[in-house]
Each structure stands twice: as structure tokens, then as C-alpha cells.
Design a protein around this motif. Structure first.
Motif, PDB file in Angstrom:
ATOM      1  N   GLY A 180       0.825  -1.203   0.000  1.00 36.66           N
ATOM      2  CA  GLY A 180       0.000   0.000   0.000  1.00 36.66           C
ATOM      3  C   GLY A 180       0.851   1.241   0.000  1.00 36.66           C
ATOM      4  N   VAL A 181       0.444   2.191  -0.845  1.00 34.58           N
ATOM      5  CA  VAL A 181       1.018   3.527  -0.781  1.00 34.58           C
ATOM      6  C   VAL A 181      -0.158   4.473  -0.956  1.00 34.58           C
ATOM      7  CG1 VAL A 181       1.715   3.384  -3.229  1.00 34.58           C
ATOM      8  CG2 VAL A 181       2.677   5.157  -1.767  1.00 34.58           C
ATOM      9  N   ASN A 182      -0.302   5.399  -0.017  1.00 37.15           N
ATOM     10  CA  ASN A 182      -1.478   6.268  -0.007  1.00 37.15           C
ATOM     11  C   ASN A 182      -1.070   7.717   0.177  1.00 37.15           C
ATOM     12  OD1 ASN A 182      -2.453   3.463   1.389  1.00 37.15           O
ATOM     13  ND2 ASN A 182      -4.007   4.343   0.072  1.00 37.15           N
ATOM     14  N   ALA A 183      -1.769   8.614  -0.543  1.00 37.21           N
ATOM     15  CA  ALA A 183      -1.457  10.042  -0.528  1.00 37.21           C
ATOM     16  C   ALA A 183      -2.330  10.749   0.501  1.00 37.21           C
ATOM     17  CB  ALA A 183      -1.705  10.634  -1.914  1.00 37.21           C
ATOM     18  N   SER A 184      -1.697  11.517   1.383  1.00 35.31           N
ATOM     19  CA  SER A 184      -2.469  12.220   2.415  1.00 35.31           C
ATOM     20  C   SER A 184      -3.233  13.381   1.778  1.00 35.31           C
ATOM     21  CB  SER A 184      -1.545  12.715   3.521  1.00 35.31           C
ATOM     22  OG  SER A 184      -0.634  13.660   2.998  1.00 35.31           O
ATOM     23  N   PRO A 185      -4.412  13.696   2.316  1.00 37.45           N
ATOM     24  CA  PRO A 185      -5.262  14.718   1.692  1.00 37.45           C
ATOM     25  C   PRO A 185      -4.690  16.134   1.795  1.00 37.45           C
ATOM     26  CG  PRO A 185      -6.291  13.847   3.685  1.00 37.45           C
ATOM     27  CD  PRO A 185      -5.079  13.012   3.431  1.00 37.45           C
ATOM     28  N   ALA A 195      -1.870  16.744   0.741  1.00 34.74           N
ATOM     29  CA  ALA A 195      -1.002  16.736  -0.438  1.00 34.74           C
ATOM     30  C   ALA A 195       0.484  16.666  -0.099  1.00 34.74           C
ATOM     31  CB  ALA A 195      -1.268  17.945  -1.345  1.00 34.74           C
ATOM     32  N   LYS A 196       0.822  16.463   1.184  1.00 34.36           N
ATOM     33  CA  LYS A 196       2.238  16.518   1.569  1.00 34.36           C
ATOM     34  C   LYS A 196       2.958  15.176   1.534  1.00 34.36           C
ATOM     35  CE  LYS A 196       1.933  20.237   4.989  1.00 34.36           C
ATOM     36  NZ  LYS A 196       1.938  20.333   6.459  1.00 34.36           N
ATOM     37  N   TYR A 197       2.267  14.088   1.863  1.00 38.44           N
ATOM     38  CA  TYR A 197       2.966  12.831   2.134  1.00 38.44           C
ATOM     39  C   TYR A 197       2.405  11.653   1.353  1.00 38.44           C
ATOM     40  CZ  TYR A 197       4.004  15.674   6.263  1.00 38.44           C
ATOM     41  OH  TYR A 197       4.363  16.690   7.092  1.00 38.44           O
ATOM     42  N   PHE A 198       3.274  10.689   1.078  1.00 43.64           N
ATOM     43  CA  PHE A 198       2.850   9.335   0.708  1.00 43.64           C
ATOM     44  C   PHE A 198       3.208   8.443   1.895  1.00 43.64           C
ATOM     45  CE2 PHE A 198       3.173   9.363  -4.261  1.00 43.64           C
ATOM     46  CZ  PHE A 198       2.171  10.314  -4.314  1.00 43.64           C
ATOM     47  N   ILE A 199       2.316   7.525   2.202  1.00 47.28           N
ATOM     48  CA  ILE A 199       2.567   6.624   3.319  1.00 47.28           C
ATOM     49  C   ILE A 199       2.579   5.189   2.812  1.00 47.28           C
ATOM     50  CG2 ILE A 199       1.587   5.714   5.472  1.00 47.28           C
ATOM     51  CD1 ILE A 199       0.652   8.623   6.010  1.00 47.28           C
ATOM     52  N   CYS A 200       3.667   4.496   3.114  1.00 51.12           N
ATOM     53  CA  CYS A 200       3.780   3.074   2.791  1.00 51.12           C
ATOM     54  C   CYS A 200       3.652   2.268   4.075  1.00 51.12           C
ATOM     55  CB  CYS A 200       5.150   2.757   2.180  1.00 51.12           C
ATOM     56  SG  CYS A 200       5.330   3.253   0.478  1.00 51.12           S
ATOM     57  N   ALA A 201       2.821   1.233   4.058  1.00 45.92           N
ATOM     58  CA  ALA A 201       2.713   0.357   5.220  1.00 45.92           C
ATOM     59  C   ALA A 201       3.704  -0.790   5.051  1.00 45.92           C
ATOM     60  CB  ALA A 201       1.289  -0.171   5.353  1.00 45.92           C
ATOM     61  N   GLY A 202       4.180  -1.310   6.181  1.00 41.77           N
ATOM     62  CA  GLY A 202       5.319  -2.233   6.130  1.00 41.77           C
ATOM     63  C   GLY A 202       5.009  -3.680   5.823  1.00 41.77           C
ATOM     64  N   ALA A 254      -4.289   9.341  10.279  1.00 46.02           N
ATOM     65  CA  ALA A 254      -4.261   8.239   9.322  1.00 46.02           C
ATOM     66  C   ALA A 254      -4.847   7.011  10.010  1.00 46.02           C
ATOM     67  CB  ALA A 254      -2.829   7.979   8.882  1.00 46.02           C
ATOM     68  N   TYR A 255      -5.415   6.112   9.200  1.00 46.89           N
ATOM     69  CA  TYR A 255      -6.026   4.883   9.701  1.00 46.89           C
ATOM     70  C   TYR A 255      -5.420   3.743   8.911  1.00 46.89           C
ATOM     71  CZ  TYR A 255      -9.420   8.158  11.580  1.00 46.89           C
ATOM     72  OH  TYR A 255     -10.004   9.195  12.255  1.00 46.89           O
ATOM     73  N   THR A 256      -4.753   2.843   9.603  1.00 47.46           N
ATOM     74  CA  THR A 256      -4.040   1.774   8.898  1.00 47.46           C
ATOM     75  C   THR A 256      -4.575   0.421   9.343  1.00 47.46           C
ATOM     76  OG1 THR A 256      -2.067   3.162   8.721  1.00 47.46           O
ATOM     77  CG2 THR A 256      -1.751   0.794   8.433  1.00 47.46           C
ATOM     78  N   THR A 257      -4.814  -0.454   8.371  1.00 51.21           N
ATOM     79  CA  THR A 257      -5.246  -1.812   8.714  1.00 51.21           C
ATOM     80  C   THR A 257      -4.055  -2.626   9.181  1.00 51.21           C
ATOM     81  OG1 THR A 257      -5.064  -2.339   6.361  1.00 51.21           O
ATOM     82  CG2 THR A 257      -7.277  -2.010   7.227  1.00 51.21           C
ATOM     83  N   LEU A 258      -4.280  -3.425  10.216  1.00 51.36           N
ATOM     84  CA  LEU A 258      -3.260  -4.355  10.712  1.00 51.36           C
ATOM     85  C   LEU A 258      -3.796  -5.762  10.486  1.00 51.36           C
ATOM     86  CD1 LEU A 258      -2.433  -2.502  14.062  1.00 51.36           C
ATOM     87  CD2 LEU A 258      -1.184  -2.368  11.887  1.00 51.36           C
ATOM     88  N   GLU A 286      -9.086   9.919  -0.208  1.00 55.48           N
ATOM     89  CA  GLU A 286      -7.955  10.309  -1.041  1.00 55.48           C
ATOM     90  C   GLU A 286      -8.321  11.473  -1.958  1.00 55.48           C
ATOM     91  OE1 GLU A 286      -4.621   7.084  -1.766  1.00 55.48           O
ATOM     92  OE2 GLU A 286      -6.585   6.136  -1.701  1.00 55.48           O
ATOM     93  N   THR A 287      -8.961  12.476  -1.354  1.00 58.58           N
ATOM     94  CA  THR A 287      -9.238  13.737  -2.045  1.00 58.58           C
ATOM     95  C   THR A 287      -8.871  14.863  -1.090  1.00 58.58           C
ATOM     96  OG1 THR A 287     -11.477  14.116  -1.188  1.00 58.58           O
ATOM     97  CG2 THR A 287     -11.271  12.645  -3.096  1.00 58.58           C
ATOM     98  N   ARG A 288      -8.827  16.083  -1.644  1.00 62.40           N
ATOM     99  CA  ARG A 288      -8.586  17.230  -0.771  1.00 62.40           C
ATOM    100  C   ARG A 288      -9.782  17.494   0.135  1.00 62.40           C
ATOM    101  NH1 ARG A 288      -4.216  20.534  -1.551  1.00 62.40           N
ATOM    102  NH2 ARG A 288      -3.135  20.446  -3.560  1.00 62.40           N
ATOM    103  N   ALA A 289     -10.914  16.836  -0.163  1.00 57.07           N
ATOM    104  CA  ALA A 289     -12.140  17.053   0.602  1.00 57.07           C
ATOM    105  C   ALA A 289     -12.411  15.911   1.576  1.00 57.07           C
ATOM    106  CB  ALA A 289     -13.313  17.229  -0.361  1.00 57.07           C
ATOM    107  N   ALA A 290     -11.355  15.244   2.052  1.00 54.33           N
ATOM    108  CA  ALA A 290     -11.530  14.176   3.043  1.00 54.33           C
ATOM    109  C   ALA A 290     -12.374  14.722   4.189  1.00 54.33           C
ATOM    110  CB  ALA A 290     -10.166  13.709   3.549  1.00 54.33           C
TER     111      ALA A 290
END
Ligand code: RUQ
Ligand code: CUA
Ligand code: CA
Length: 640
Positions: A339-344, A346-353, A403-407, A453-457
Motif C-alpha cells: 500500500g502507498v497512499n497520498a495524504s489529503p 497533499a504533503k505525504y505518501f505513506i507506505c505500510a510495512g 491516518a487509519y491503517t489496517t493491521l 484520497e481527495t482534498r475534501a476528506a
């Protein structure tokens, strides 16, 4: 349920034992899933006592009164059934299925000539493929929000991407990706990297997961295999270009300014067996500099592979060591990330491990700095790498910095604050970045929040795709449904609202406000070249053995009461529904001829068949349309 559940804060978690998982740990992964059944079930039983208060208010939100409409659309990937499903939320009601890759008996998808043309056929007229495995679905953007034009969905098996028109909720194009196997992630761009006026989707990026010989020949030596990252034109659906890479692609994300696309890589080892694929402690998040790639294509700096004419640029490590000219940048991420997800914001991409209990936060401005020669080491773009729990997979956002991440292994969703995680990573060990955890039932894969995954989260709802439902629904034999759980995220604590059974295997979905779509209920007659625009145009038109039957429908009758054919005629039957009232759909079935399809208001569809069986055949309307629906028939008389 989370009110009384003790929040397991990050600092309380003894993470020592949860260091990076090794091969032995993965070997027991399947065991973990199986044994978790008991512990998961009892955990939920304990929690259920305290859940009643939350469940009470929950019912108010998810149980709509008769006639009440949902406030959100959900577009759900249909998995092996090869379709896209449309849900209304918060009720979770499935409203529609849009067939794409696989035939659908309700509407005649894969039966009509029009749908077969979209799906692709072999020279003998049969379907090219009738299996698929859809995973990911995303919609077109404008100004950082969905614009209601299109959605796209992938077929992992045959490396195809389908486009859905969101005005009519139909699939209108399917594109084969050349030289790709295991097409997994997909994401549309959100703007153009060069032309500032283009603040909407014009490209769709597709990640090739499996490495293969290029061109594909029967070579056993896996070190010779490579993967491709593909760009498809959002309007024409033509493949624009591809990038040859080291490692593989998995999921895909795009930046809000259109400059960057990225894919997480779990197989930087380029192994062919799973233990090889998890040999390294770190893999990567691979960034693509879209403007530079397109400049390279324009300048002719590409090759082609095999029969494909698509330009392929070189995105491998060796060719991209100089940041000033690099097309790609490999950011190191632990271990087999997913997973790689863009924060609303617009600053970050987050990869889960995935095999590491961590999430990695990558700052996009720093990635761009590296491409400009202003950041020395690309890995310095990592601004946080924090522990979340076991088996982190996908991340969603609430627009309030969380952020909300599935485990997957912990069967939880963890809510964490991105800024606090960055502070913690910088050395502020008092920064409590984990805000809340909630047990889910069971083993979650994807999750997504409303407008995530929009600016309107908007941070209202979260859906979680649980891969195992075990004891949550009435038993129906060995094949269980999956459990899509619906969670209220409007407060500090997450509150579980509802379980929805879904037929396998949805994977991914998006949730957005209903007013972003303007669906049409009636087709335009002129959009169909074959339309029979007047009942008077009906008839049997013969040209030797080739026969065209033109028919119209208006409740409760077809335009011809009977028509005659000769045995052996090669028939094209065209049916136009001239009823133009919303919800007045007719169907037509031909017994023994394997034909059934529907025509919606002012829609035209056609089928080909050979009249090889003499006799009388009652063609009848299959879609309930009128008090005289049963009487709505016509006789096809095939003379022997
Ligand atoms: S990625 S297994 Cu959607 Cu979690 Cu396909
Ligand atoms: Cu027409 Cu039923
Ligand atoms: Ca790996």
C-alpha cells in the motif's frame, strides 16, 4: 465498542518482540490466520457487552428509513466476478453491479455485440477472456476531488484496465497492457505536471506486479525478468508509455500537483520464490517523475518491446543515478511494504510495512528536492517510520491529520496522527502518535474513509474490508462472504457501526459524496449508430443468407408480432427500446438460442446468431415492464 476498550497506546506496546518478521514468522502466517479465529471471536464477545451503547446510536445512522436515500456512493471492486459494485452508504446497501471483464446474465454483458466489442473478441467472435480478478478502483479527479466522469478498475489476471462512465454506470472501454503480468495497483493522476490549467485527470497509472522476460520467452533464470509501470491515456484509453524498472510494482499513488506517481515494491530482490522475495530487510517506494518521463519519450529516448509499439523508457537504478536527469527514484522502505497512499493535505505518501510493523511517511517536497539536486540522499525524504502493529497494509485519512491503517495480523485498525509520528521520529519520544485502536472481524485488507484520497476528506466514515468473516453471518457452507465493516470516525474514538456481507473478493473501494455524481436515467437515441428510431423501420432485411432483424420495444409490445427466417440464416437482431420513461427497461430472450439481454430507455443493442434450429420460438420480454409483461412477446418462425 471502543469506549470501554482499553486503548493500547503505542508506548505501552512492547514492540521489542515485534521487530521485523523473519522467514520463520511468515511461515506461521497462515497458522496465525487460522488460530486467530478463536481469540478474535472471544475478543469480540468480550467487547460486545460494552458495545450496546454505541450499537444503539449506530443503528440510527446505518438503518435508513424506507424511502430515505444514502448520502454517499461507494464504488466497490467485484473481485473474481470481474465487475464493479455500487453501494449506498452509510446503509451499505448494494444498489448496482457494473459488469466489466466477465459476462453478466442480467443485462446480457458478453452476449450483445456492443458489450463484446468493449470486452474484446477472438477472430471467431467468442470472448477473448471470461475470467478476471479486479482489485483496485479509483475515479477521475478535478481540483483534487472526484469530478464524476470516470472510474477505472483493473483485471489482475489478464493485465487489463476497464473504464466506467459514471453518467450511465457502464463500462465503455477496456485496454490490454502490453508485456504486463499481474497488473495490480491503479491510480489516475490529479493534475498535469507541466500545464497548470490541466487540474484534472488525463492519465491512469498501472503497476505491473509480476516480473517476466521482456519480451516474454520461456526463460527460467528469474534474474532476467523485469516489470513495467504503465501510463494509459484517460480519454483515449491508449497506452501512452511504460517504464522499465528494477523490482516490481504493487499499489500506486499520485501527487496532487501531478508531478509524482509512486508504487510500493515488495520484491526489490527480484526473487521468484517467496523466501527470495523477503530476503532483504528493506524494499522500496519507487517514484516516477512524470514530466521527465514524457520529455524522454518526446525526445525519442525509448525502446519498444516485442510486438508492442508503446515507448518504454529506462527507469532502472543503473540508468537513474544522477538526480538531475533521473526519471525514477527508489526510496528505501521496510520490509515487503504494502500500500502507498497520498495524504489529503497533499504533503505525504505513506507506505505500510506488511512484514515490518511500521509505516513510512515520505515527504513529497523532499522527493522533488532530490530530483532538483537539492537533497543529497533520497532516503532523507523519509520523515517518519513508526511502529503501528502487526501486518500493516493500507492507510486512509480523515482530513484532520489522522491516518487509519489496517493491521492484518492484529485484526485491528489503528488510528494515528501523522504530525505526531513525524515528531516522534525526530526524537520527541513523548509524542503519542497512536490515537486509537479498534478490533475488526477479521484480518482487514483495504480500508477507505469517506472522501479519503481527495482534498475534501471529510472524516465521517471508514469502511474496512475484512478478508475473513468466520462467525459473523449465518453459515452458508465452506465459502464465507467477506465482512465489510463500517466505522464511525467522526470522534476521537472509532465506533463500529455495522457488518455487511459481501461476495468475494472486493479488495478496494472508494466512498464519496452523492452530489459529486449526476447519473442519467435515459439514454440518447442518437448515441447508437444502429438505433431503430421508429417502429415503422422494423422488419426483416435480407441479403442472401445475411439477415438483419430490426425491432423496437414499447410496453407492452415489440414492433413485430412475428417474423420469419430460413434455417441457416446468419442473423443480426437489433432492438431499440423506444420507451423513454425512467426505469422502463425491457429485455429479450430467445429460447434455445442462448440469447438474453436488456435494453434501457432509448438504448439499442444487437446480437448475432445463426438460425440453425427450425421451429417456432417465442421471444419474450425478460424485464418486468408492464401489467402485460407476460404477454409482451414476438414469434420467430424458422422455416426448415
Ligand atoms: S492490494 S492483494 Cu489491494 Cu492490499 Cu491487492
Ligand atoms: Cu417489456 Cu417486460
Ligand atoms: Ca522484499
Amino acid at each position: 465498542m471502543s469506549q470501554d476498550q482499553k486503548p493500547t497506546t503505542e508506548n505501552a506496546l512492547a514492540m521489542g518482540r515485534r521487530k521485523f518478521m523473519n522467514t520463520a514468522a511468515l511461515a506461521s502466517l497462515t497458522g496465525l490466520v487460522a488460530c486467530n479465529n478463536k481469540s478474535g471471536a472471544s475478543a469480540s464477545a468480550e467487547a460486545s457487552g460494552s458495545a450496546s451503547a454505541a450499537a444503539h446510536s449506530a443503528a440510527d445512522v446505518t438503518h435508513l428509513k424506507p424511502g430515505e436515500l444514502d448520502t454517499y456512493y461507494g464504488l466497490w471492486s467485484g473481485g473474481h466476478s470481474g465487475d464493479m459494485r455500487v453501494l449506498g452508504l452509510p446503509s451499505g446497501r448494494e444498489i448496482h453491479r457494473i459488469p466489466c471483464f466477465v459476462p453478466d446474465a442480467l443485462v446480457g454483458w458478453g452476449i450483445t455485440n456492443e458489450s463484446k466489442k468493449v470486452m474484446g473478441t477472438r477472430p471467431d467472435g467468442s470472448l477473448k477472456y471470461n475470467v478476471a480478478d479486479t482489485h483496485h478502483t479509483h475515479a477521475s479527479y478535478k481540483d483534487g476531488n472526484y469530478d464524476g466522469r470516470y472510474a477505472w478498475i483493473n483485471d489482475k489476471i489478464n493485465a487489463r484496465v476497464a473504464r466506467i462512465r459514471l453518467d450511465y454506470f457502464i463500462c465503455d472501454k477496456i485496454t490490454d497492457l502490453p508485456n504486463v503480468q499481474g497488473f495490480h495497483g491503479i491510480f489516475p493522476d490529479k493534475a498535469d505536471p507541466v500545464d497548470e490549467k490541466i487540474n484534472y485527470t488525463t492519465r491512469v497509472f498501472c503497476g505491473g506486479e509480476f516480473s517476466i522476460p521482456l519480451p516474454n520467452a520461456g526463460i527460467e533464470d528469474g534474474s532476467k525478468y523485469r516489470s513495467l509501470f504503465t501510463c494509459v491515456d484517460a480519454e483515449s484509453m491508449e497506452v501512452r508509455w511504460q517504464v522499465l524498472i528494477d523490482g516490481n510494482c504493487d499499489l500506486v499513488a499520485t501527487s496532487y500537483d501531478g508531478k509524482l506517481a509512486a508504487t510500493n515494491q515488495y520484491n526489490t530482490e527480484m526473487g521468484v520464490h517467496y523466501e527470495d522475495m523477503m530476503a532483504a530487510e528493506r524494499d522500496a517506494c519507487l517514484f516516477f517523475n512524470v514530466a521527465r518521463i514524457e520529455a524522454a519519450v518526446k525526445a525519442g529516448k525509448f525502446k519498444t518491446i516485442g510486438d508492442s509499439k508503446v515507448p518504454v523508457v529506462d527507469g532502472t537504478h543503473a540508468a537513474n543515478s544522477d538526480p538531475k536527469t533521473a526519471l525514477t527514484a527508489y526510496v528505501s522502505v521496510p520490509k515487503n511494504p504494502h500500500g502507498v497512499n497520498a495524504s489529503p493535505d497533499a504533503k505525504y505518501f505513506i507506505c505500510a510495512g506488511k512484514l515490518s510493523p511500521t509505516a513510512t511517511v515520505i515527504e513529497l517536497a523532499k522527493v522533488l528536492d532530490w530530483f532538483d539536486g537539492k537533497l543529497e540522499k533520497i532516503d532523507d525524504a523519509i520523515v517518519a517510520e513508526v511502529e503501528l502493529g502487526l501486518g500493516p497494509l493500507h492507510t486512509a485519512f480523515d482530513g484532520r491529520g489522522n491516518a487509519y491503517t489496517t493491521l492484518f495480523l492484529d485484526s485491528q485498525v489503528v488510528k494515528w496522527n501523522v504530525d505526531a509520528a513525524i515528531k516522534f521520529h525526530k526524537g520527541d519520544k513523548n509524542a503519542k502518535y497512536v490515537v486509537d485502536r479498534i478490533d475488526v472481524q477479521y484480518q482487514p485488507g483495504h480500508l477507505n474513509a469517506s472522501q479519503s484520497e481527495t482534498r475534501a476528506a471529510d472524516g465521517k466514515y471508514l469502511a474496512v474490508g475484512c478478508k475473513f468473516s468466520k462467525d459473523r453471518f449465518l453459515p452458508v457452507g465452506p465459502l464465507h462472504p467477506e465482512n465489510e465493516q463500517f466505522i464511525d470516525i467522526s470522534g476521537e474514538k472509532m465506533v463500529l457501526l455495522a457488518d455487511h456481507p459481501v461476495r468475494g473478493e472486493p479488495h478496494d473501494f472508494i466512498i464519496f459524496k452523492r452530489d459529486l455524481l449526476r447519473p442519467k436515467q435515459v439514454y440518447n437515441l442518437d448515441d447508437f449508430p444502429l438505433a431503430v428510431k421508429d417502429p415503422k423501420e422494423s422488419g426483416v432485411f435480407r441479403n442472401g443468407k445475411k439477415v438483419t432483424v430490426k425491432l423496437t420495444s414499447q410496453a407492452p409490445a415489440f414492433s413485430m408480432r412475428e417474423f420469419k427466417l430460413k434455417k441457416g440464416d446468419e442473423v443480426t437482431l437489433i432492438l431499440t427500446n423506444l420507451d423513454k420513461i425512467e426505469d422502463l427497461t425491457h429485455g429479450i430472450a430467445i429460447p434455445k438460442y442462448n440469447v438474453q439481454f436488456v435494453v434501457n430507455p432509448l438504448e439499442t443493442a444487437s446480437v448475432n446468431f445463426v438460425a440453425d434450429k427450425p421451429g417456432v420460438f417465442w421471444l419474450y420480454c425478460t424485464n418486468f415492464c408492464h401489467a402485460l409483461h407476460l404477454e409482451m412477446r414476438t414469434r420467430m418462425i424458422v422455416e426448415g
